[in-house]
Design a protein around this motif. Structure first.
Motif, PDB file in Angstrom:
ATOM      1  N   UNK A 256       0.715  -1.203   0.049  1.00 48.43           N
ATOM      2  CA  UNK A 256       0.092  -0.182  -0.070  1.00 48.43           C
ATOM      3  C   UNK A 256       0.850   1.152  -0.081  1.00 48.43           C
ATOM      4  N   UNK A 257       1.905   1.262   0.867  1.00 46.05           N
ATOM      5  CA  UNK A 257       2.623   2.479   0.974  1.00 46.05           C
ATOM      6  C   UNK A 257       3.400   2.721  -0.495  1.00 46.05           C
TER       7      UNK A 257
ATOM      8  N   UNK B  29       1.031   4.150  -2.963  1.00 46.40           N
ATOM      9  CA  UNK B  29       0.685   5.519  -2.607  1.00 46.40           C
ATOM     10  C   UNK B  29       1.894   6.418  -3.107  1.00 46.40           C
ATOM     11  N   UNK B  30       2.867   5.881  -2.751  1.00 52.34           N
ATOM     12  CA  UNK B  30       4.185   6.792  -2.954  1.00 52.34           C
ATOM     13  C   UNK B  30       4.362   6.883  -4.542  1.00 52.34           C
ATOM     14  N   UNK B  31       4.142   5.899  -5.260  1.00 56.49           N
ATOM     15  CA  UNK B  31       4.322   5.971  -6.579  1.00 56.49           C
ATOM     16  C   UNK B  31       3.101   6.776  -7.397  1.00 56.49           C
ATOM     17  N   UNK B  32       2.028   6.756  -6.771  1.00 54.75           N
ATOM     18  CA  UNK B  32       0.907   7.435  -7.393  1.00 54.75           C
ATOM     19  C   UNK B  32       1.511   9.083  -7.124  1.00 54.75           C
ATOM     20  N   UNK B  33       1.987   9.253  -5.747  1.00 57.86           N
ATOM     21  CA  UNK B  33       2.136  10.587  -5.575  1.00 57.86           C
ATOM     22  C   UNK B  33       3.459  11.339  -6.393  1.00 57.86           C
ATOM     23  N   UNK B  34       4.172  10.281  -6.981  1.00 61.93           N
ATOM     24  CA  UNK B  34       5.048  10.883  -7.945  1.00 61.93           C
ATOM     25  C   UNK B  34       6.396  10.443  -7.573  1.00 61.93           C
ATOM     26  N   UNK B  35       6.653   9.334  -6.792  1.00 63.68           N
ATOM     27  CA  UNK B  35       7.880   8.610  -6.465  1.00 63.68           C
ATOM     28  C   UNK B  35       8.242   7.835  -7.635  1.00 63.68           C
TER      29      UNK B  35
ATOM     30  N   UNK C  30      11.051   5.110  -9.481  1.00 61.16           N
ATOM     31  CA  UNK C  30      11.499   3.709  -8.951  1.00 61.16           C
ATOM     32  C   UNK C  30      12.877   4.048  -8.012  1.00 61.16           C
TER      33      UNK C  30
ATOM     34  N   UNK D 238      13.906   6.515  -6.624  1.00 60.83           N
ATOM     35  CA  UNK D 238      13.786   7.208  -5.284  1.00 60.83           C
ATOM     36  C   UNK D 238      13.199   5.926  -4.091  1.00 60.83           C
ATOM     37  N   UNK D 239      12.381   4.896  -4.815  1.00 55.15           N
ATOM     38  CA  UNK D 239      11.711   4.093  -3.724  1.00 55.15           C
ATOM     39  C   UNK D 239      12.919   2.888  -3.422  1.00 55.15           C
TER      40      UNK D 239
ATOM     41  N   UNK E 264      14.876   4.665  -1.005  1.00 57.80           N
ATOM     42  CA  UNK E 264      14.316   4.562   0.312  1.00 57.80           C
ATOM     43  C   UNK E 264      14.590   3.204   1.148  1.00 57.80           C
TER      44      UNK E 264
ATOM     45  N   UNK F  15       0.845   0.644  -8.859  1.00 59.00           N
ATOM     46  CA  UNK F  15       0.142   1.254  -7.881  1.00 59.00           C
ATOM     47  C   UNK F  15      -1.384   0.882  -8.072  1.00 59.00           C
TER      48      UNK F  15
ATOM     49  N   UNK G 237      -3.900  -0.235  -5.221  1.00 58.75           N
ATOM     50  CA  UNK G 237      -4.905   0.606  -4.745  1.00 58.75           C
ATOM     51  C   UNK G 237      -6.343  -0.026  -5.042  1.00 58.75           C
TER      52      UNK G 237
ATOM     53  N   UNK H 106      -1.634   6.613 -14.072  1.00 59.59           N
ATOM     54  CA  UNK H 106      -1.108   5.146 -13.330  1.00 59.59           C
ATOM     55  C   UNK H 106      -1.191   4.120 -14.010  1.00 59.59           C
TER      56      UNK H 106
ATOM     57  N   UNK I 294       5.287   9.520 -14.347  1.00 58.86           N
ATOM     58  CA  UNK I 294       5.309   9.818 -12.899  1.00 58.86           C
ATOM     59  C   UNK I 294       5.892  11.099 -12.696  1.00 58.86           C
TER      60      UNK I 294
ATOM     61  N   UNK J 103       2.811  13.474 -13.562  1.00 59.96           N
ATOM     62  CA  UNK J 103       1.912  13.180 -12.475  1.00 59.96           C
ATOM     63  C   UNK J 103       2.157  13.997 -11.229  1.00 59.96           C
ATOM     64  N   UNK J 104       3.165  13.960 -10.791  1.00 60.89           N
ATOM     65  CA  UNK J 104       3.610  14.468  -9.294  1.00 60.89           C
ATOM     66  C   UNK J 104       3.658  15.961  -9.781  1.00 60.89           C
TER      67      UNK J 104
ATOM     68  N   UNK K 205       8.726  14.832  -3.392  1.00 61.11           N
ATOM     69  CA  UNK K 205       8.928  14.046  -4.450  1.00 61.11           C
ATOM     70  C   UNK K 205       8.945  15.031  -5.740  1.00 61.11           C
TER      71      UNK K 205
END
Lengths: 813, 229
Positions: free
Chosen positions: A328-329, A332-338, A340, A342-343, A346, A419, A423, B54, B78, B81-82, B110
């Protein structure tokens, strides 16, 4: 961003405490082993690397190729020193070292006597050119020119002349062995870096003329080789091939008649300075107590790598198994623009935090391990080596490497989540294949199983060696040795007679070392058996007429020597065969040519002269035939009362009293034959201990990993367990259902580990002349042990879950 | 702002191919508030995922802000989107391990906004959403309404041109639901384009236009209010 990663990392670690603990403990064990073993590797490989042009410095050693095999000597014959110094252009500098010993040294000013000064050496001024010291007084060019001169190290100078500045010590006098007057001609600072050159007193070569070293230092015999006479060279070429070829030519040109006769080839070999510390066969100098064993170090390193890999595997397995919980995390992070990247960063950050935590814990563990493994660790190695810059850099690199190794794959798996699916709650399993997890689990258990099999077999072999009959009596026999400083015989006889009068001593004998020892004397013998000439090497055992009796070695034919000094021999069965006799009786009366003629008067039964690693060599018992020049009867062997009789301590006290009367001021030490034999198997015992640890730790790491996977599986299958229970599954059925997947992996691991371990252990056993069988039950026990252990470990959790009320299980969904 | 033409999306299993979006075309102008309605499985959420970059369409064209984005790779999607799109979900989709402040801050991280500015902008939006006093709490410590306000705050903190809302009131009671709809209306009034997928006729009435779908196709389109440029 980075702060954010660390914060999240910490919260994730905190939120899944059990999994984090498993990861941290597993990695910490791997790290601790790596740190401690890494320190040992670093310590041993940094000896004498600080000398100027260290890579160009070599010791010249002697190697003998004989029909019986190859053996060597750390020294070279004396005339070679001169030839190398004067005739070989490739040699930039050469220095001669003779290690010597003194009984005492006296400061002439205050009359204080110091007993047995250690680390004394006779050398030339060139020594200080090859090995450069910091001179506090005197000079390298002049200090060792001429007789009766000594250069002291700062430490030794402070011992002999406390509180006197170095520059005021030049010209001070010392008297060695009550008679040799020597003048202090220089003071050098002790080496502060790791070195095997731990000399404290350097005498000029001419000084040797006044000592019993004279014969050795000024000897022009090409046929004599002693390890106290060593030759070091610094060459001016990058490759020593030319020099080696010249040395081969010199060796061939000066081959002794004896060697030619015995078909022995002598070679002078260049040995790089950096190899000295690892020369277990020849050692370094006569006083050097510790040489490192390269193969043991590599063995230890492999164990460390395995333990670290096991820790990394746990990390990879648990993190990929848990991936769905983080889906889930990630979504969401991908949806918000993160991205790969960046992930990945992390998750790598999280791995780094966890790895650093493990490393911190492992530093504390290492401190403890250094104490636990003190038997394996050189005395000079302490925790402070951790502070050395290279060690710190390697430590940081190791942490980064482990972070990458553990973190990259889980990071990639985690970032593969789509994502859209996350989701929509469509994610049930991690995108990585469970196949890899199974493969890694099998890999882990293969290693653990391998260690388990090895532990069982090595301890079986060690037990076999210790319990095997050596062929002579080992129980309740002790021996005392005359002090090294006493080279005569009379006092030995006085002691013998005193001990004989102690009533509790039943049997007593004078002789050399016990039948099995590492101190041997062998010589080439020549024998004409009919018209066949036989040359062979025979080991000599020295003992009086009671020697065979006290050790219960049967005499098969003939008699014992008539007296202690007559040149008569009792040979063993192997010698009998070597000399070409089928029948003992036929050997009796025959003459063997050693240095003089010796008559064979008896044949004794074979027994093992050393550890059971080696076979039985030709051997002969003889008396003290050169008593006047060099008495061999320096040990008194005593049959002691048994430990249970209550007389043992009292007897030893009486022996000590007698010893102190004969050798006042000397240290009394009673050696026990059975303990001396145990020492033959020190390396096997150490290997056994080490394997116990490797096995224990690898099983611990694997168990933690298995436990983690079981917890994960049970969490995932709670609903299934509930439904099956509602439908009537029994506890045993449920347990089997949950256990079987894991047990299959453990079984596969055994199938892989068994042949590999079997092959390696068989290779190891080949080193022993006497070896235990590679029994099937070792493998069966190992497999059953691992299966039972895993079943208990898994069932501990599965039964708990299966016992839960299914209503609750279902509600958790 | 958005123009889709003959958009298609299929889902394939080993044996069956299901058409989720079937040659769908429509346009959404900048500043519009559009509701998409239809029975379950009609392709509403799939449409929203494609519009939110997405997911990839299998056919047709999708022009966003004058750029054809249908063939964009994941990295490009991405990036677009962001900077341009905010999301509000029925199940809020807050990250449990992050506090309210940190959840709202995430899109700014981001997009590379500096920490000081991030703090200012998050505080500003939390104030606007009247959730400032809860900024240190974690999602599980909040009511559903509060969680959705946080989700809306997170969706708007980057000042996106477009907000995509997937049943934003689906998990809320009517009072909290109305509050969220009021918030979305306010945002729309301030110029943000909103596309909302909903089952609720009540919620749909907040929008300018309702697109009704069935089996991946548009069946009707109702204009509820005059949309002013």
């Amino acid at each position: 961003m980075f702060k954010n990663y660390i914060k999240i990392a910490w919260r994730n670690i905190w939120n899944s405490k059990i999994f984090s603990a498993i990861n941290i403990i597993s990695l910490a064990i791997g790290f601790s082993a790596s740190f401690v073993i890494g320190l040992m590797v670093y310590y041993d490989f940094t000896f004498d690397d600080f000398h100027k042009n260290a890579n160009n410095i070599y010791r010249i050693k002697t190697v003998f190729n004989s029909p019986e095999g190859t053996y060597g000597n750390a020294g070279v014959s004396i005339p070679l020193h001169q030839v190398v110094k004067e005739e070989i252009a490739d040699v930039e500098q050469a220095t001669t070292l003779y290690t010597g010993s003194f009984i005492n040294v006296k400061n002439t000013e205050n009359g204080i006597i110091f007993k047995e000064p250690e680390y004394t050496v006779f050398t030339d001024p060139e020594y200080f050119d090859v090995f450069q010291y910091n001179w506090l007084a005197g000079s390298p060019q002049t200090s060792l020119g001429g007789p009766n001169k000594v250069v002291l190290t700062q430490a030794r100078a402070e011992k002999y002349f406390p509180n006197i500045p170095a520059e005021n010590l030049i010209g001070k006098q010392l008297v060695y062995n009550d008679s040799i007057l020597v003048e202090v001609s220089g003071i050098v600072a002790n080496f502060t870096k790791r070195t095997d050159f731990i000399f404290e007193e350097f005498f000029s070569l001419e000084t040797a003329k006044a000592t019993d070293m004279s014969d050795q230092v000024f000897n022009d015999n090409w046929g004599s080789t002693s390890n106290s006479s060593q030759l070091f060279v610094r060459i001016n070429k990058k490759t020593p091939y030319v020099l080696q070829k010249k040395l081969n030519d010199i060796a061939a040109a000066h081959e002794s008649d004896y060697n030619k006769q015995m078909n022995i080839q002598r070679l002078f070999k260049l040995q790089p300075l950096k190899e000295l510390h690892f020369d277990q066969e020849l050692g370094i100098f006569s006083f050097t107590e510790y040489t490192s064993n390269k193969s043991a170090i590599w063995g230890l390193s492999i164990i460390a790598v395995f333990l670290l890999l096991l820790g990394c595997v746990n990390f990879i397995n648990l993190n990929t198994a848990q991936a769905t919980q983080r889906a889930k995390e990630i979504g969401i992070r991908k949806t918000l623009g993160s991205s790969k990247k960046q992930l990945v960063m992390q998750f790598m950050g999280e791995t780094l935090v966890l790895t650093i935590l493990s490393a911190i814990i492992s530093i504390l563990l290492s401190y403890w391990l250094l104490k636990v493994f003190s038997d394996f660790i050189p005395a000079g190695l302490s925790f402070s080596v951790f502070k050395e810059p290279l060690v710190l850099v390697c430590g940081v690199l190791l942490i980064l490497f482990v972070t990458l190794l553990s973190g990259v794959y889980p990071s990639i798996v985690l970032t593969r989540f789509k994502p859209v699916r996350v989701l929509k709650n469509q994610v049930t399993t991690a995108p990585g294949k469970a196949g890899l997890r199974k493969f890694l689990t099998v890999f882990q258990f293969t290693i653990a199983q391998g260690f388990l099999i090895a532990t069982l077999l090595v301890s079986k072999q060690t037990r076999f060696l210790m319990q095997s009959d050596m062929g002579f009596r080992t129980q309740a026999i002790g021996y005392v040795q005359a002090p090294w400083s006493y080279r005569g015989f009379d006092k030995n006889l006085v002691l013998y007679n005193k001990l004989k009068r102690i009533p509790a001593i039943d049997k007593i004998s004078m002789g050399g070392m016990p039948p099995a020892s590492n101190s041997t004397h062998s010589s080439g013998v020549n024998f004409m058996n009919g018209d066949r000439e036989i040359n062979t090497e025979i080991e000599f055992l020295y003992g009086d007429s009671a020697y065979l009796n006290i050790y219960e070695i049967p005499l098969l034919a003939g008699r014992l020597p008539l007296n202690d000094t007559i040149k008569e021999l009792v040979i063993n069965e192997t010698a009998l065969n070597a000399l070409g006799f089928q029948d003992s009786e036929k050997a009796l009366g025959q003459i063997l040519k050693v240095e003089d003629d010796y008559r064979i008067v008896g044949v004794m039964k074979d027994f093992n002269q050393r550890s059971l690693r080696s076979g039985i060599n030709p051997m002969a018992l003889t008396g003290d035939t050169y008593r006047k020049d060099w008495p061999r009867f320096r040990d008194i062997h005593i049959m002691l009362p048994s430990a249970g009789s209550g007389q043992l301590q009292n007897t030893i006290t009486q022996i000590e009293k007698a010893y102190n009367e004969v050798f006042p001021g000397e240290n009394f030490e009673m050696h026990f034959v059975d303990e001396s034999i145990k020492r033959f198997y020190q390396s096997e015992s150490r290997l056994s201990t080490l394997l116990n640890w490797a096995m224990g730790l690898s099983i611990l790491i694997c168990s933690l990993g298995l436990l983690g996977l079981v917890l994960y599986t049970i969490n995932r299958r709670t609903k299934e367990i509930g439904i099956r229970k509602v439908l009537g599954a029994s506890l045993a059925q449920l347990n089997l259902l949950l256990c079987k997947d894991f047990l299959v992996l453990v079984l596969i691991a055994f199938v892989i580990a068994a042949p590999i371990a079997g092959w390696l252990l068989n290779e190891w056993l080949q080193d022993f002349a006497y070896r235990t069988e590679l029994s099937w039950w070792v493998f069966a026990l190992s497999a059953i042990g691992m299966l039972v252990f895993s079943t208990i470990l898994i069932s501990f959790r599965t039964i708990k879950t299966a016992l839960k009320n299914p209503v609750n299980s279902l509600r958790t969904e | 702002m958005i123009k889709i033409t003959d958009l298609e999306k299929f889902y394939r299993t080993d044996e069956v191919q299901t058409i989720a979006i079937n040659k769908l075309s429509f346009e959404v102008k900048e500043g519009e508030f559009v509701s998409v309605m239809g029975p379950s499985g009609c392709g509403k959420s799939t449409l929203l995922n494609i519009l939110g970059l997405l997911d990839d369409p299998d056919g047709g064209s999708y022009i966003f802000n004058g750029i054809e984005v249908a063939g964009f790779n994941e990295r490009k999607r991405a990036n677009l989107r962001k900077h341009n799109i905010g999301f509000v979900f029925q199940s809020f989709n807050l990250i449990d391990e992050l506090s309210v402040f940190e959840n709202v801050e995430l899109p700014l991280i981001y997009t590379g906004v500096k920490p000081a500015e991030r703090k200012e902008r998050v505080h500003e939006v939390l104030e606007k959403m009247q959730i400032m006093h809860r900024r240190k709490h974690f999602p599980q410590q909040l009511s559903g309404g509060q969680q959705q306000r946080v989700a809306v705050a997170r969706a708007v903190v980057n000042n996106p041109k477009l907000i995509l809302a997937d049943e934003p009131t689906g998990n809320l009671d009517s009072s909290n639901g109305n509050e969220v709809m009021d918030l979305l209306t306010e945002l729309n009034a301030a110029g943000t384009t909103i596309i909302m997928v909903t089952h609720s006729e009540h919620d749909a009435k907040y929008s300018h236009r309702i697109i009704r779908m069935l089996d991946g196709q548009k069946v009707t389109e109702n204009i509820l209010a005059e949309y002013q440029h």
